[in-house]
Design a protein around this motif. Sequence first.
Motif, PDB file in Angstrom:
ATOM      1  N   LEU A  52      -0.823   6.128 -14.630  1.00 13.96           N
ATOM      2  CA  LEU A  52      -2.094   6.534 -13.653  1.00 13.96           C
ATOM      3  C   LEU A  52      -3.660   6.728 -14.280  1.00 13.96           C
ATOM      4  O   LEU A  52      -4.588   6.058 -14.233  1.00 13.96           O
ATOM      5  N   SER A 111       4.241   9.000 -13.872  1.00 18.93           N
ATOM      6  CA  SER A 111       3.184   8.350 -13.585  1.00 18.93           C
ATOM      7  C   SER A 111       1.537   9.088 -13.590  1.00 18.93           C
ATOM      8  O   SER A 111       1.102   7.949 -14.158  1.00 18.93           O
ATOM      9  N   ILE A 162      -0.128   7.896  -1.685  1.00 26.88           N
ATOM     10  CA  ILE A 162       1.780   7.055  -2.115  1.00 26.88           C
ATOM     11  C   ILE A 162       1.989   7.147  -0.338  1.00 26.88           C
ATOM     12  O   ILE A 162       2.447   7.368   0.221  1.00 26.88           O
ATOM     13  N   LEU A 168       1.976   0.482  -7.632  1.00 31.65           N
ATOM     14  CA  LEU A 168       2.451   0.781  -8.757  1.00 31.65           C
ATOM     15  C   LEU A 168       4.052   2.261  -8.095  1.00 31.65           C
ATOM     16  O   LEU A 168       4.051   2.835  -6.937  1.00 31.65           O
ATOM     17  N   HIS A 169       5.160   1.257  -7.701  1.00 34.26           N
ATOM     18  CA  HIS A 169       5.688   2.119  -7.811  1.00 34.26           C
ATOM     19  C   HIS A 169       6.288   3.016  -8.943  1.00 34.26           C
ATOM     20  O   HIS A 169       6.314   3.001 -10.367  1.00 34.26           O
ATOM     21  N   ILE A 170       6.825   4.358  -8.361  1.00 34.02           N
ATOM     22  CA  ILE A 170       6.354   5.334  -9.364  1.00 34.02           C
ATOM     23  C   ILE A 170       7.601   6.290  -8.979  1.00 34.02           C
ATOM     24  O   ILE A 170       8.663   6.504  -7.617  1.00 34.02           O
ATOM     25  N   GLU A 221       0.513  13.560  -6.866  1.00 34.87           N
ATOM     26  CA  GLU A 221       0.045  12.648  -5.224  1.00 34.87           C
ATOM     27  C   GLU A 221      -1.613  13.785  -4.975  1.00 34.87           C
ATOM     28  O   GLU A 221      -2.862  13.390  -4.868  1.00 34.87           O
ATOM     29  N   THR A 278       5.430  -0.735 -12.522  1.00 37.88           N
ATOM     30  CA  THR A 278       6.126   0.339 -12.072  1.00 37.88           C
ATOM     31  C   THR A 278       6.551   1.204 -13.538  1.00 37.88           C
ATOM     32  O   THR A 278       5.881   0.615 -14.368  1.00 37.88           O
ATOM     33  N   THR A 279       5.963   2.655 -13.076  1.00 38.90           N
ATOM     34  CA  THR A 279       6.179   3.609 -14.056  1.00 38.90           C
ATOM     35  C   THR A 279       6.989   3.989 -14.912  1.00 38.90           C
ATOM     36  O   THR A 279       7.654   3.666 -16.156  1.00 38.90           O
ATOM     37  N   THR A 338       9.209  -2.478  -3.958  1.00 38.93           N
ATOM     38  CA  THR A 338       8.701  -2.470  -4.366  1.00 38.93           C
ATOM     39  C   THR A 338       7.495  -4.040  -3.776  1.00 38.93           C
ATOM     40  O   THR A 338       6.301  -4.050  -3.221  1.00 38.93           O
ATOM     41  N   GLY A 368       0.697   4.456  -4.831  1.00 34.95           N
ATOM     42  CA  GLY A 368       1.707   4.372  -5.288  1.00 34.95           C
ATOM     43  C   GLY A 368       2.639   4.458  -4.534  1.00 34.95           C
ATOM     44  O   GLY A 368       2.339   4.171  -2.854  1.00 34.95           O
TER      45      GLY A 368
END
Length: 193
Positions: free
Chosen positions: A19, A15, A62, A7-9, A55, A112-113, A98, A31
């Motif tokens: 999540l 996020s 992450i 997951l690109h944050i 996190e 991605t977020t 990513t 992440g």
Amino acid sequence: MKDFVLLHICCGPCSLYPLKTLKKESIKVKGFFYNPNIHPYQEFKLRIAALKEVEKIENLEIIWDETYGLRIFLDEISFQWERPKRCECCYYLRLKRTIELAEKLRAEAFTTTLLYSPFQFHDLIKEIGEELSYLYKVPFFYQDWRGGYKEGKEIAIELGIYRQKYCGCIFSEEERFSSKKKTPLFQIPKNSL
């Protein structure tokens, strides 16, 4: 199913809702923070600190790239200062990095977020994700999280997570404070000739 979805944050507050939904679907997530678009430097550090709080709260692994990327970002947008073109360049930069990491880590998929924010060009993000998926042969996990924007915002407020006031790039910061139409750089006003 492989081990996880990468997951690109883009930031801590964005996020939280993705999540929550991924956990509800029992999807294991790692992440990835890579955002060379975020400026100025103080803002970049605030967003890293906010995501580090998430996190801990979410017990989320992450992978961090804390390189301040002003030069990388400006090289990537290559004089494409106006929306949506600069956003397209920026999305591509971050999602390409990513998916390269997802491929290296053998992730099941990447996402991605950015898909959470109603202020982003959602269809463009989806298109870039699908294009990169085709090129790299790593599935793009598409989810439209915009419906949870209000809920995610409320969670961030409740947790006291720093919430930024603009997307992140120096141009969006300028747009935040200026409502005037901008004259492109290097353009000579007609009345001065």
